[in-house]
Design an enzyme around this catalytic site. Structure first.
Site, PDB file in Angstrom:
ATOM      1  N   ARG A 134     -23.952   1.401  56.782  1.00 59.82           N
ATOM      2  CA  ARG A 134     -23.017   0.883  55.783  1.00 59.82           C
ATOM      3  C   ARG A 134     -22.530  -0.510  56.167  1.00 59.82           C
ATOM      4  NH1 ARG A 134     -19.152   4.961  55.528  1.00 59.82           N
ATOM      5  NH2 ARG A 134     -17.690   3.873  56.875  1.00 59.82           N
ATOM      6  N   LYS A 135     -22.302  -0.745  57.460  1.00 55.97           N
ATOM      7  CA  LYS A 135     -21.834  -2.060  57.883  1.00 55.97           C
ATOM      8  C   LYS A 135     -22.906  -3.121  57.654  1.00 55.97           C
ATOM      9  CE  LYS A 135     -18.006  -0.323  58.705  1.00 55.97           C
ATOM     10  NZ  LYS A 135     -17.515   0.095  60.000  1.00 55.97           N
ATOM     11  N   GLN A 167     -12.098   7.019  52.538  1.00 58.22           N
ATOM     12  CA  GLN A 167     -10.757   6.472  52.366  1.00 58.22           C
ATOM     13  C   GLN A 167     -10.724   5.486  51.206  1.00 58.22           C
ATOM     14  OE1 GLN A 167     -12.685   6.252  55.033  1.00 58.22           O
ATOM     15  NE2 GLN A 167     -12.586   4.269  56.060  1.00 58.22           N
ATOM     16  N   GLU A 173     -13.747  -1.418  48.663  1.00 58.92           N
ATOM     17  CA  GLU A 173     -14.698  -2.394  49.201  1.00 58.92           C
ATOM     18  C   GLU A 173     -16.108  -2.145  48.692  1.00 58.92           C
ATOM     19  OE1 GLU A 173     -12.436  -3.209  53.478  1.00 58.92           O
ATOM     20  OE2 GLU A 173     -14.303  -2.060  53.402  1.00 58.92           O
ATOM     21  N   ASP A 307      -5.049   9.143  62.952  1.00 57.38           N
ATOM     22  CA  ASP A 307      -4.609   8.370  64.107  1.00 57.38           C
ATOM     23  C   ASP A 307      -3.110   8.086  64.045  1.00 57.38           C
ATOM     24  OD1 ASP A 307      -5.117   7.097  66.507  1.00 57.38           O
ATOM     25  OD2 ASP A 307      -5.722   5.208  65.594  1.00 57.38           O
ATOM     26  N   ARG A 508     -15.402  -1.893  61.567  1.00 60.74           N
ATOM     27  CA  ARG A 508     -16.064  -1.836  62.871  1.00 60.74           C
ATOM     28  C   ARG A 508     -17.455  -2.470  62.779  1.00 60.74           C
ATOM     29  NH1 ARG A 508     -14.508   4.505  64.069  1.00 60.74           N
ATOM     30  NH2 ARG A 508     -15.013   4.707  61.871  1.00 60.74           N
TER      31      ARG A 508
END
Length: 549
Positions: A134-135, A167, A173, A307, A508
């Site tokens: 995906r990145k 998310q 995006e 987190d 990331r």
């Protein structure tokens, strides 16, 4: 009033406060340690804003600055802001971009020649992560929008941008990238009404949805292709000048005030901060709890995550046990995201579990006896994953030492609540491997870097210090603790703070920086070192200036 289970003795990130000071006339290292911690605590308390949260703004970054310049250029808005962004990008290139893709983005936005495919290969060639595909798609499309290279040929462009179950900001995006790809390749029919609906909130005035400037800029670039949004896109572009940092650039996110308040609150609790200070932070956090029971990383971010929720739950346990209802709601949020493998993802149920995030959930849930089965399964997941791949995961942090200290804490939590458990031996081996990795990779100057052989930095060193300081029965870990403490104390600035290279990653593996987190992390590490010192003989300088026991 409902009370929650208290933190586990000896297994909390909020390590105990300072032990008695050094003996009169003896210049002990613990005295230096306490003074350093006091100065850091003072800085954190001073960072509190009017609403009680610690203010933790994000520094500007090249990628968002390049995309902001692109938006202003294609809309013909605000030449002065365009000039500021151009100066920011040129300065960043002169100083050295942090990674090949951001260098390529800056050069493309400035109209320079760029070898986009080569930049992608250099950045992602060694990126071993479940999001790697995906990145690559994301950065390919972004660089194409900036003019670095043509849009790539994709085998199934209608499906590769799907982000169902992910998310919300990621869904935004991916919808934006799909629109940019479709119009960039002359295939606007690829875009569905659902894509426009996903992007529409980014056209509204106010802070960026989800606190994410990157998602909003991409969405505005996409929405410019639909005439009904033209006026809104120009209006939002005209507001960008008020969002630029002092250096003229745009940050990735607005800040991390909730995250910093939870972790900074744990650090202040370990430094012995006054109860009224800790209660004020706890009140501010409870006021930011989302309806689903979780917390996001920043004020007004409705997208909760494991987190932040784990850190908030841990902090409330340590400082406001009467907030049992809020803690219980946080626990329910965490449990609803647990995976079938026993691990926990960062955001939505059904997505990939991660070791560091699972460790966070363990540390939050372990004090509640009712959650023991969940804790046991999660720890087994962590140990098995580390056995299979090595305890070296880098998640939302760029540091190996981040995941390692969190797993060490989680293993300690497990041993505290399940002594004699059949998995105890397996867990002890996993913990020993984690600590051995840190001891073996400590730099000669006493610090750690993001990965072995990287130069030392305060955040990486502080993370590692938490783990080695909690291992007093291993002589090599004790020595590593002493060297790490010396390393950090020698680098404290005259104003009491620390400066470090960026630690956080998003998307990331791109780094972004929230400076306040450096002080938070170092205080956490020094707290654990101080707790270790209070359990054994006092450290004192030798005639050569070296500390010894």
């Amino acid at each position: 009033m409902t009370y929650c289970a208290l933190p586990l003795a000896g297994a909390s990130l909020a390590a105990p406060g300072p032990a008695p000071g050094p003996a009169p006339g003896v210049p002990s290292v613990t005295g230096r340690l306490d003074r350093a911690r006091a100065r850091l605590a003072t800085r954190l308390v001073a960072a509190a804003g009017a609403d009680g949260l610690l203010r933790a703004p994000c520094d500007s970054r090249i990628l968002e600055s390049a995309l902001a310049l692109r938006l202003l250029t294609v809309t013909g808005v605000d030449p002065d802001a365009q000039e500021r962004l151009m100066r920011r990008l040129k300065t960043a290139l002169d100083e050295g971009a942090p990674d090949p893709v951001q260098e390529a983005a800056a050069r493309a936005a400035l109209g320079e020649y760029v070898d986009g495919p080569a930049a992608l290969t250099r950045l992602l060639g060694g990126f071993d992560h479940f999001t790697a595909g995906r990145k690559r798609l994301m950065f390919q499309t972004v660089l194409a929008e900036l003019g670095a290279h043509p849009f790539p040929a994709l085998p199934s462009p209608g499906r590769v941008f799907e982000a169902r179950g992910q998310q919300r900001w990621l869904a935004t995006e991916m919808a934006a990238l799909k629109v940019l790809y479709a119009f960039g390749t002359g295939s606007p029919r690829l875009v569905a009404e659902d894509d426009w609906r996903t992007l529409a909130p980014c056209s509204l005035p106010g802070p960026p949805p989800y606190g994410n400037h990157l998602a909003r800029i991409l969405a505005l670039l996409a929405l410019r292709h639909r005439p009904r949004y033209a006026a809104a896109v120009r209006a939002r572009a005209g507001e960008l000048r008020g969002l630029l940092r002092e250096d003229g650039g745009l940050p990735f996110i607005t800040g991390m005030d909730v995250f910093a308040t939870a972790t900074g609150g744990l650090a202040l609790a370990g430094a012995g901060a006054p109860t009224r200070t800790l209660r004020a932070l706890a009140t501010a956090l409870t006021e930011r709890q989302n309806p689903d029971g979780g917390w996001g990383f920043e004020r007004d971010v409705a997208q909760s995550d494991v987190d932040d929720t784990a850190y908030c739950v841990e902090f409330l346990r340590a400082t406001a046990p009467e907030r049992g209802a809020e803690v219980a709601a946080g626990e329910r949020y965490l449990l609803a995201r647990r995976g079938e493998d026993g691990g926990f993802p960062t955001f939505e149920p059904g997505t990939a579990s991660e070791v560091a995030i699972t460790a966070a959930a363990v540390n939050a849930l372990a004090p509640n006896p009712a959650q023991r089965p969940v804790v046991e399964a999660a720890v087994r997941f962590m140990a098995a994953r580390q056995q299979a791949t090595g305890p070296f995961e880098r998640s939302w942090s760029l540091n190996e030492s981040n995941a390692l200290f969190r797993t060490v804490l989680a293993y300690d939590s497990f041993h505290a609540v399940a002594p004699g458990h059949p998995a105890a031996t397996e867990v002890a081996r996993a913990r020993a491997r984690a600590v051995a990795r840190l001891v073996d990779t400590q730099n000669t100057d006493g610090g750690w870097g993001h990965v072995p052989s990287d130069p030392s930095d305060p955040i990486s060193t502080a993370y590692a210090l938490i783990a080695v300081a909690r291992t007093p029965t291993v002589p090599s870990a004790v020595g590593a603790t002493e060297r790490a403490v010396r390393h950090l104390l020698e680098r404290q600035r005259p104003d009491g703070g620390f400066v470090s290279r960026p630690d956080q990653a998003g998307p990331r593996p791109l780094a972004y920086h929230v400076p306040l987190l450096t002080d938070v992390c170092v205080l956490l590490g020094l707290n654990h070192a101080r707790a270790a010192a209070s359990r054994g003989p006092r450290l004192t300088p030798t005639p050569t200036g070296k500390e010894s026991r």
